[in-house]
Design an enzyme around this catalytic site. Structure first.
Site, PDB file in Angstrom:
ATOM      1  N   ASP A  11       7.574  -7.064  36.510  1.00 48.91           N
ATOM      2  CA  ASP A  11       6.358  -7.978  36.648  1.00 48.91           C
ATOM      3  C   ASP A  11       6.191  -8.735  35.234  1.00 48.91           C
ATOM      4  O   ASP A  11       5.987  -7.921  34.509  1.00 48.91           O
ATOM      5  CB  ASP A  11       5.140  -7.287  37.368  1.00 48.91           C
ATOM      6  CG  ASP A  11       4.325  -8.370  37.805  1.00 48.91           C
ATOM      7  OD1 ASP A  11       4.229  -9.613  37.382  1.00 48.91           O
ATOM      8  OD2 ASP A  11       3.419  -7.949  38.744  1.00 48.91           O
ATOM      9  N   HIS A  13       3.995 -11.345  34.712  1.00 49.80           N
ATOM     10  CA  HIS A  13       2.752 -12.120  34.568  1.00 49.80           C
ATOM     11  C   HIS A  13       1.794 -11.446  33.611  1.00 49.80           C
ATOM     12  O   HIS A  13       1.181 -10.284  33.697  1.00 49.80           O
ATOM     13  CB  HIS A  13       1.964 -11.937  35.909  1.00 49.80           C
ATOM     14  CG  HIS A  13       2.741 -12.831  37.133  1.00 49.80           C
ATOM     15  ND1 HIS A  13       3.683 -11.999  38.007  1.00 49.80           N
ATOM     16  CD2 HIS A  13       2.897 -14.049  37.310  1.00 49.80           C
ATOM     17  CE1 HIS A  13       4.206 -12.987  38.801  1.00 49.80           C
ATOM     18  NE2 HIS A  13       3.761 -14.320  38.588  1.00 49.80           N
TER      19      HIS A  13
HETATM   20  C1  B12 Z   1       1.442 -18.328  36.130  1.00 44.80           C
HETATM   21  C2  B12 Z   1       2.332 -17.665  37.504  1.00 44.80           C
HETATM   22  C3  B12 Z   1       3.547 -17.339  37.154  1.00 44.80           C
HETATM   23  C4  B12 Z   1       4.143 -17.361  35.769  1.00 44.80           C
HETATM   24  C5  B12 Z   1       4.037 -16.430  35.052  1.00 44.80           C
HETATM   25  C6  B12 Z   1       4.000 -16.750  33.447  1.00 44.80           C
HETATM   26  C7  B12 Z   1       3.319 -15.386  32.803  1.00 44.80           C
HETATM   27  N1  B12 Z   1       4.186 -15.085  31.536  1.00 44.80           N
HETATM   28  O1  B12 Z   1       2.500 -14.765  32.691  1.00 44.80           O
HETATM   29  C8  B12 Z   1       5.776 -17.617  36.233  1.00 44.80           C
HETATM   30  C9  B12 Z   1       6.186 -19.072  36.619  1.00 44.80           C
HETATM   31  C10 B12 Z   1       6.825 -17.038  35.327  1.00 44.80           C
HETATM   32  C11 B12 Z   1       5.706 -16.660  37.488  1.00 44.80           C
HETATM   33  C12 B12 Z   1       7.027 -16.182  38.198  1.00 44.80           C
HETATM   34  C13 B12 Z   1       6.846 -15.443  39.210  1.00 44.80           C
HETATM   35  N2  B12 Z   1       5.714 -15.573  40.212  1.00 44.80           N
HETATM   36 CO1  B12 Z   1       3.777 -16.139  39.581  1.00 44.80          CO
HETATM   37  N3  B12 Z   1       2.234 -16.765  39.711  1.00 44.80           N
HETATM   38  C14 B12 Z   1       1.585 -17.314  38.767  1.00 44.80           C
HETATM   39  C15 B12 Z   1       0.066 -17.709  39.074  1.00 44.80           C
HETATM   40  C16 B12 Z   1       0.207 -19.359  39.382  1.00 44.80           C
HETATM   41  C17 B12 Z   1      -1.008 -17.420  37.975  1.00 44.80           C
HETATM   42  C18 B12 Z   1      -1.040 -16.218  37.574  1.00 44.80           C
HETATM   43  C19 B12 Z   1      -2.092 -15.977  36.379  1.00 44.80           C
HETATM   44  O2  B12 Z   1      -1.794 -16.071  35.229  1.00 44.80           O
HETATM   45  N4  B12 Z   1      -3.396 -15.983  36.925  1.00 44.80           N
HETATM   46  C20 B12 Z   1      -4.409 -16.138  35.826  1.00 44.80           C
HETATM   47  C21 B12 Z   1      -4.837 -14.540  35.854  1.00 44.80           C
HETATM   48  C22 B12 Z   1      -6.294 -14.341  34.930  1.00 44.80           C
HETATM   49  O3  B12 Z   1      -5.383 -14.160  37.176  1.00 44.80           O
HETATM   50  P1  B12 Z   1      -4.388 -13.005  38.145  1.00 44.80           P
HETATM   51  O4  B12 Z   1      -3.018 -12.757  37.600  1.00 44.80           O
HETATM   52  O5  B12 Z   1      -4.656 -13.221  39.312  1.00 44.80           O
HETATM   53  O6  B12 Z   1      -5.281 -11.694  37.426  1.00 44.80           O
HETATM   54  C23 B12 Z   1      -6.607 -11.646  37.814  1.00 44.80           C
HETATM   55  C24 B12 Z   1      -6.821 -10.462  38.873  1.00 44.80           C
HETATM   56  O7  B12 Z   1      -5.630 -10.248  39.884  1.00 44.80           O
HETATM   57  C25 B12 Z   1      -7.439  -9.310  38.497  1.00 44.80           C
HETATM   58  N5  B12 Z   1      -6.404  -8.324  38.107  1.00 44.80           N
HETATM   59  C26 B12 Z   1      -5.297  -8.119  37.665  1.00 44.80           C
HETATM   60  N6  B12 Z   1      -4.997  -6.986  37.525  1.00 44.80           N
HETATM   61  C27 B12 Z   1      -5.806  -5.973  37.604  1.00 44.80           C
HETATM   62  C28 B12 Z   1      -6.211  -4.713  37.311  1.00 44.80           C
HETATM   63  C29 B12 Z   1      -7.409  -4.209  37.592  1.00 44.80           C
HETATM   64  C30 B12 Z   1      -7.624  -2.500  37.788  1.00 44.80           C
HETATM   65  C31 B12 Z   1      -8.477  -4.966  38.284  1.00 44.80           C
HETATM   66  C32 B12 Z   1      -9.881  -4.416  38.661  1.00 44.80           C
HETATM   67  C33 B12 Z   1      -8.363  -6.549  38.299  1.00 44.80           C
HETATM   68  C34 B12 Z   1      -7.032  -6.844  38.038  1.00 44.80           C
HETATM   69  O8  B12 Z   1      -8.147  -9.725  37.285  1.00 44.80           O
HETATM   70  C35 B12 Z   1      -7.495 -10.817  36.781  1.00 44.80           C
HETATM   71  C36 B12 Z   1      -8.726 -11.614  36.032  1.00 44.80           C
HETATM   72  O9  B12 Z   1      -9.672 -11.988  37.007  1.00 44.80           O
HETATM   73  C37 B12 Z   1       0.169 -17.027  40.411  1.00 44.80           C
HETATM   74  C38 B12 Z   1      -0.752 -17.506  41.547  1.00 44.80           C
HETATM   75  C39 B12 Z   1      -2.102 -17.819  41.183  1.00 44.80           C
HETATM   76  N7  B12 Z   1      -2.630 -18.834  41.415  1.00 44.80           N
HETATM   77  O10 B12 Z   1      -2.730 -16.612  41.060  1.00 44.80           O
HETATM   78  C40 B12 Z   1       1.424 -16.640  40.728  1.00 44.80           C
HETATM   79  C41 B12 Z   1       1.961 -15.317  41.514  1.00 44.80           C
HETATM   80  C42 B12 Z   1       1.160 -14.211  40.821  1.00 44.80           C
HETATM   81  N8  B12 Z   1       3.444 -15.461  41.236  1.00 44.80           N
HETATM   82  C43 B12 Z   1       3.832 -14.862  42.181  1.00 44.80           C
HETATM   83  C44 B12 Z   1       5.064 -14.743  42.565  1.00 44.80           C
HETATM   84  C45 B12 Z   1       5.941 -14.620  43.873  1.00 44.80           C
HETATM   85  C46 B12 Z   1       6.218 -15.085  41.304  1.00 44.80           C
HETATM   86  C47 B12 Z   1       7.681 -14.951  41.211  1.00 44.80           C
HETATM   87  C48 B12 Z   1       8.383 -14.040  42.068  1.00 44.80           C
HETATM   88  C49 B12 Z   1       8.437 -16.115  41.788  1.00 44.80           C
HETATM   89  C50 B12 Z   1       9.754 -16.335  42.061  1.00 44.80           C
HETATM   90  N9  B12 Z   1      10.240 -16.314  43.093  1.00 44.80           N
HETATM   91  O11 B12 Z   1      10.507 -16.460  40.846  1.00 44.80           O
HETATM   92  C51 B12 Z   1       7.929 -14.775  39.947  1.00 44.80           C
HETATM   93  C52 B12 Z   1       8.108 -13.370  39.400  1.00 44.80           C
HETATM   94  C53 B12 Z   1       8.644 -13.018  38.117  1.00 44.80           C
HETATM   95  C54 B12 Z   1       8.315 -11.858  37.594  1.00 44.80           C
HETATM   96  N10 B12 Z   1       9.438 -10.840  37.622  1.00 44.80           N
HETATM   97  O12 B12 Z   1       7.515 -11.050  37.801  1.00 44.80           O
HETATM   98  C55 B12 Z   1       3.045 -14.612  43.660  1.00 44.80           C
HETATM   99  C56 B12 Z   1       2.933 -13.128  43.908  1.00 44.80           C
HETATM  100  C57 B12 Z   1       2.690 -13.195  45.456  1.00 44.80           C
HETATM  101  C58 B12 Z   1       2.472 -11.638  46.028  1.00 44.80           C
HETATM  102  N11 B12 Z   1       2.051 -10.575  45.086  1.00 44.80           N
HETATM  103  O13 B12 Z   1       2.548 -11.483  47.215  1.00 44.80           O
HETATM  104  C59 B12 Z   1       1.789 -15.646  43.212  1.00 44.80           C
HETATM  105  C60 B12 Z   1       0.485 -14.993  43.630  1.00 44.80           C
HETATM  106  C61 B12 Z   1       1.947 -16.929  43.585  1.00 44.80           C
HETATM  107  C62 B12 Z   1       1.846 -17.080  45.341  1.00 44.80           C
HETATM  108  N12 B12 Z   1       0.731 -17.227  45.823  1.00 44.80           N
HETATM  109  O14 B12 Z   1       2.620 -16.924  45.951  1.00 44.80           O
HETATM  110  N13 B12 Z   1       4.473 -16.890  38.017  1.00 44.80           N
END
Ligand code: B12
Length: 134
Positions: A11, A13
């Protein structure tokens, strides 16, 4: 308290991982951040080496469901009974309900499970949990 953190599996992200590092430090934890693309065994090795109190794992693409199944065996093998295991992020591939996801990860050996829970809410609950234990 020492925390080992990172993103499990293949992963990449990274954004949440950076925020977790900053937020944990702001709350006074000593952080060992393994970053993205981290295997479960690497978390365990780092916790043993650093004598960590907490392992906090993230999964954003949902791969954790496959990667964390062996946690309870590793936990027993390395005598990590006192380490608190926390996981959060998107804990399934696709849609899943909390009532299905949380018991599944608890059965893997996690103490605290946060599926799609805001980071600060999760960290507040972690501190509450640590407070009750001490
Ligand atoms: C940017 C992004 C990418 C970028 C990543 C760039 C990078 N280097 O980080 C790129 C374009 C490369 C990418 C690729 C992929 N992605 Co992407 N990506 C996103 C996106 C749009 C935003 C993620 C992000 O940075 N959010 C901002 C951060 C701050 O928020 P967050 O990650 O949600 O984290 C928060 C919470 O989750 C929480 N949290 C996280 N960890 C923890 C741990 C604890 C203990 C706690 C309490 C809370 C917590 O706290 C954070 C802050 O509030 C999301 C969709 C979305 N809108 O969230 C999809 C998403 C995460 N991606 C997804 C997918 C499927 C992929 C790919 C598999 C796509 C593909 N077919 O190739 C690939 C995966 C590649 C890999 N090997 O991992 C899916 C995952 C779906 C799922 N789990 O079922 C999402 C949700 C999009 C979707 N709706 O389908 N991605």
């Amino acid at each position: 308290m020492k925390v080992v953190t990172g993103v499990v599996g293949n992963d990449i992200h990274v954004v949440a991982n950076r925020l977790i590092d900053i937020s944990l430090q702001a709350r006074g934890f000593e952080v060992f951040n393994l970053g993205v693309n981290t295997h479960l065994e690497e978390f365990i090795d780092a916790a043993v080496e650093s004598d960590a109190d907490i392992i906090l794992i993230s999964s954003l693409n949902g791969e954790a469901e496959g990667w964390c199944r062996d946690l309870q065996f590793l936990r027993a093998e390395y005598a990590l009974k006192n380490v608190v295991f926390v996981i959060g992020g998107n804990l399934s591939v696709g849609e899943a309900k909390d009532e299905d996801i949380v018991p599944k990860y608890e059965s893997y050996g996690f103490d605290l499970v946060f599926h799609q829970v805001d980071l600060n809410t999760g960290l507040d609950k972690l501190e509450e949990f640590l407070g009750k234990r001490s």
